[in-house]
Design an enzyme around this catalytic site. Structure first.
Site, mmCIF file in Angstrom:
data_model
loop_
_atom_site.group_PDB
_atom_site.id
_atom_site.type_symbol
_atom_site.label_atom_id
_atom_site.label_comp_id
_atom_site.label_asym_id
_atom_site.label_seq_id
_atom_site.Cartn_x
_atom_site.Cartn_y
_atom_site.Cartn_z
ATOM 1 C CE1 TYR A 113 -21.717 5.124 28.417
ATOM 2 C CE2 TYR A 113 -22.949 5.315 30.484
ATOM 3 C CZ TYR A 113 -22.494 5.869 29.287
ATOM 4 O OH TYR A 113 -22.819 7.177 28.984
ATOM 5 C CE LYS B 22 -19.304 7.669 28.826
ATOM 6 N NZ LYS B 22 -18.659 8.530 27.808
#
Length: 292
Positions: A193, A197
């Site tokens: 994750y 991002k």
């Protein structure tokens, strides 16, 4: 004067702002308005997507909602429909897997002819987070996180840009990133994750550079939003871990978690004409988490 290596001035350095892009003749009361335009939201039935849809209706735009499920099942979807009716806006919903390139093209072909106002905005809320120690994290899960968070964001931005160019309309995109693109969250193992991002931050800058500096296409601004921790049903499980809530609260300067409502104004600002000189930037709304 800015010059190229050959000594020639870049003509596109001097694109003057128009009143419709937030120039000096634009009244302050209109800088957050989104009248006479359509905004696309991906991940539209999530906690952030529904909240933003309601705010966008109130600010004057119609909304096209895109998400993975055949029909919206969000607990507050009735509030989204009520807001559309209250403000006399058009709401439409289409099922879409943002990682499917053909499906993205087909879905745009379906909804574009139905619009009463041109597409001029995009908010990419579709995203996935999977936790687990990196030593045991399956490659398939890592790829899926990157595919949804990065490739899916790119495909939707690409399709939106093509529509803006086709209709010769300026537009503004808000790609939802995260403070996790800047650093690592303490207490949770989210390597995939966090990586995705950070990639959204770079994608934002790259698309902004391409679509903001070419005079042969309409001006397309691209910025990202990096939220901090948000108290929602999606974070409830993580907060059950002993000590996690106190750690998350203590990790920022305001000593609390955010609420979804606190992201309405930042997104409306980036979508609207008040941010006319902002592109390729990230707006970090994290309670000071990354500023320590």
């Amino acid at each position: 004067m800015p010059q190229t290596s050959e000594g020639n001035v870049h003509a596109n350095q001097y694109r003057e702002p128009k009143p419709s892009q937030g120039g000096p003749s634009r009244p302050v009361s209109e800088l957050f308005r989104l009248d006479n335009r359509t905004v696309i939201i991906t991940g539209a039935t999530g906690f952030l997507g529904t909240t933003l849809a309601i705010a966008i209706f109130e600010s004057g735009a119609d909304v096209v909602c895109l998400d993975l499920l055949p029909t919206p099942i969000a607990a507050n979807w009735g509030e989204v429909e009520s807001a559309a009716a209250k403000y006399d806006r058009r709401l439409s919903y289409y099922q879409l897997d943002v990682t499917d390139e053909n499906a993205v093209s087909e879905t745009f072909a379906k909804f574009i002819p139905t619009l009463r106002y041109p597409v001029k905005g995009l908010v990419t809320c579709a995203g996935l987070s999977r936790n687990g120690p990196a030593t045991d994290f399956p490659a398939s899960s890592f790829r899926k996180v990157l595919d949804i968070n990065v490739t899916g964001t790119f495909l939707i931005a690409q399709a939106t840009a093509r529509e803006l160019i086709r209709t010769n309309n300026t537009g503004s995109m808000v790609l939802v990133a995260s403070m996790s693109g800047y650093g690592v969250n303490k207490g949770v193992d989210t390597a995939g994750y966090n990586t995705s991002k950070a990639a959204v931050h770079q994608l934002t800058r790259s698309l902004a550079a391409e679509w903001g500096s070419r005079l042969e296409i309409p001006l397309i601004r691209v910025n990202s939003l990096s939220p901090g921790y948000i108290r929602t049903a999606a974070t409830a499980e993580a907060l059950q871990k002993p000590g996690m809530e106190s750690q998350w609260i203590g990790d920022n300067m305001l000593y609390r978690l955010s609420t979804v409502d606190e992201f309405r104004a930042p997104v409306l600002f980036m979508l609207g004409d008040g941010s006319s000189f902002m592109t390729g930037a990230d707006l970090r709304v994290d309670g000071g988490h990354c500023a320590w």
